[in-house]
Design a protein around this motif. Sequence first.
Motif, PDB file in Angstrom:
ATOM      1  N   PHE A   1       2.915  10.401  -0.074  1.00 40.61           N
ATOM      2  CA  PHE A   1       2.357  11.739  -0.276  1.00 40.61           C
ATOM      3  C   PHE A   1       2.264  12.433   1.077  1.00 40.61           C
ATOM      4  CE2 PHE A   1       0.464   9.191  -3.725  1.00 40.61           C
ATOM      5  CZ  PHE A   1       0.813   9.952  -4.832  1.00 40.61           C
ATOM      6  N   TYR A   2       2.473  13.746   1.050  1.00 39.60           N
ATOM      7  CA  TYR A   2       2.387  14.535   2.283  1.00 39.60           C
ATOM      8  C   TYR A   2       1.781  15.886   1.909  1.00 39.60           C
ATOM      9  CZ  TYR A   2       3.809  15.946   7.033  1.00 39.60           C
ATOM     10  OH  TYR A   2       3.814  16.335   8.352  1.00 39.60           O
ATOM     11  N   ALA A   3       0.707  16.267   2.601  1.00 42.92           N
ATOM     12  CA  ALA A   3      -0.025  17.500   2.275  1.00 42.92           C
ATOM     13  C   ALA A   3      -0.019  18.456   3.460  1.00 42.92           C
ATOM     14  CB  ALA A   3      -1.469  17.155   1.894  1.00 42.92           C
TER      15      ALA A   3
ATOM     16  N   ALA B   1       0.838  -1.207   0.000  1.00 39.01           N
ATOM     17  CA  ALA B   1       0.000   0.000   0.000  1.00 39.01           C
ATOM     18  C   ALA B   1       0.868   1.250   0.000  1.00 39.01           C
ATOM     19  CB  ALA B   1      -0.921   0.005   1.218  1.00 39.01           C
ATOM     20  N   ILE B   2       0.257   2.373  -0.331  1.00 41.63           N
ATOM     21  CA  ILE B   2       0.951   3.664  -0.245  1.00 41.63           C
ATOM     22  C   ILE B   2       0.504   4.393   1.012  1.00 41.63           C
ATOM     23  CG2 ILE B   2       1.164   3.857  -2.749  1.00 41.63           C
ATOM     24  CD1 ILE B   2      -1.011   6.182  -2.409  1.00 41.63           C
ATOM     25  N   MET B   3       1.325   5.347   1.460  1.00 40.65           N
ATOM     26  CA  MET B   3       1.073   6.101   2.686  1.00 40.65           C
ATOM     27  C   MET B   3       0.823   7.565   2.345  1.00 40.65           C
ATOM     28  SD  MET B   3       1.040   5.645   6.036  1.00 40.65           S
ATOM     29  CE  MET B   3       0.490   6.872   7.233  1.00 40.65           C
ATOM     30  N   VAL B   4      -0.365   8.057   2.694  1.00 42.51           N
ATOM     31  CA  VAL B   4      -0.758   9.448   2.484  1.00 42.51           C
ATOM     32  C   VAL B   4      -0.840  10.125   3.851  1.00 42.51           C
ATOM     33  CG1 VAL B   4      -2.549  11.004   1.624  1.00 42.51           C
ATOM     34  CG2 VAL B   4      -2.086   8.842   0.438  1.00 42.51           C
ATOM     35  N   VAL B   5      -0.206  11.282   4.000  1.00 44.89           N
ATOM     36  CA  VAL B   5      -0.157  11.952   5.295  1.00 44.89           C
ATOM     37  C   VAL B   5      -0.732  13.356   5.200  1.00 44.89           C
ATOM     38  CG1 VAL B   5       1.302  12.650   7.234  1.00 44.89           C
ATOM     39  CG2 VAL B   5       1.925  10.641   5.869  1.00 44.89           C
ATOM     40  N   ASP B   6      -1.655  13.658   6.112  1.00 47.02           N
ATOM     41  CA  ASP B   6      -2.156  15.015   6.309  1.00 47.02           C
ATOM     42  C   ASP B   6      -1.240  15.683   7.327  1.00 47.02           C
ATOM     43  OD1 ASP B   6      -3.402  17.322   7.200  1.00 47.02           O
ATOM     44  OD2 ASP B   6      -5.315  16.367   7.689  1.00 47.02           O
ATOM     45  N   GLY B   7      -0.393  16.582   6.838  1.00 44.95           N
ATOM     46  CA  GLY B   7       0.596  17.221   7.697  1.00 44.95           C
ATOM     47  C   GLY B   7       0.258  18.641   8.103  1.00 44.95           C
ATOM     48  N   ALA B   8      -1.017  19.027   7.981  1.00 46.79           N
ATOM     49  CA  ALA B   8      -1.404  20.416   8.230  1.00 46.79           C
ATOM     50  C   ALA B   8      -1.050  20.887   9.633  1.00 46.79           C
ATOM     51  CB  ALA B   8      -2.906  20.590   7.979  1.00 46.79           C
TER      52      ALA B   8
END
Length: 406
Positions: free
Chosen positions: A217-219, A193-200
């Motif tokens: 991904f990092y947002a 799987a891929i790892m998506v991060v909400d870094g707000a």
Amino acid sequence: MDIKAIRSEFPILDQQVNGKPLVYLDSSATSQKPTPVIEAVNSYYRLNNSNVHRGVHTLGTRATDQYEGAREKVRAFVHAQSTEEIIFTRGTTTAINTIAYSYGNANLSDGDEIVLTPMEHHSNIIPWQQVAKTTGATLKYIPLQSDGTITMEDVQATITSNTKIVAMTHVSNVLGTINPIKEVAKIAHDHGAIMVVDGAQAVPHMKVDVQALDCDFYAFSGHKMCAPTGIGVLYGKKALLEEMEPVEFGGEMIDFVDLYDSTWKELPWKFEGGTPIIAGAIGLGAAIDFLNTIGMDNITEHESKLVTYAMQQLATIDGIDIYGPEKRAGLITFNLVDVHPHDTATVLDAEGVAVRAGHHCAQPLMKWLQVTATARASFYLYNTTDDVDRLISALQRAKEFFGDVF
């Protein structure tokens, strides 16, 4: 840190609200802007206002240099490998939607799993709900412990060979929980799987190294880290971004346009259709310069001391519920027993103390907490122990106002 000197850089703090000196404790919603950022945006509009990447005249060249210079500052700030991996967006919400609709729709199908946590901001839930409806994928949630943290055992149990995406906040905007992103990313990758991060809520307050975290991904958003509103960042690993299709089409992102077909520019520009947020990006670059001057480790340490002091002082107030773990980022979410948080926040505002009240765009988490809403005090580099003392005094005033029912 010289807090007095830092505070002097934020002109908005030098005012009174309802006849009282302002105490701003709502930085998790949006941070205040220092003079260098305000001046950088002002200077762009006064001296260099032009579109980027298009004109060969002097103003266009200046604007392009500043815009792309800001991209390099962002790259270095989060330790990305290349500026090709830094996409400017309107904010965290746009960044996560881009991942969901571009990567998610292309790579998910019936039976695939998207793993989340109940502590996610709506911006990291709703896009995945919509993609799941389109693709037939299912949503799964890692359960929370009683203090609002996750365990690696539960992560291991929730992520399976069917999991294709794990999306998780780095820091909860309600609980202050700091999630073990690096460890979760490894488990996700072990299952393909891929790892998506909400870094707000992380990037403004601590050092973030996207390569060390090994997230895909990092947002994050600029307005929570002293930059203007309307500017954000999507970091993505180059190999993934190259495979993805844009979700917004038009000028600026094209290579060649024919009557019946078109091709896209290379990274990062293929994801930045239309006139970009030039002033916002320049302001973000100035904000990064400002934060680097102070030092992210210093900011983290300062906030840690403030939240520890605030927790100690809040413990002296009878009839207050505090949510989240003992070890947390620089915010505290709470309720006065039998008082609606909107009423609490209204009384605090009358005392010049600005806090947030509501569901904080985290209604599933409110349901888990068994409340409809909470109040939240969030700290940043310009806050002081005097601000905490004012908060405590205002909360005591709120108790008195509502009849001291405790």
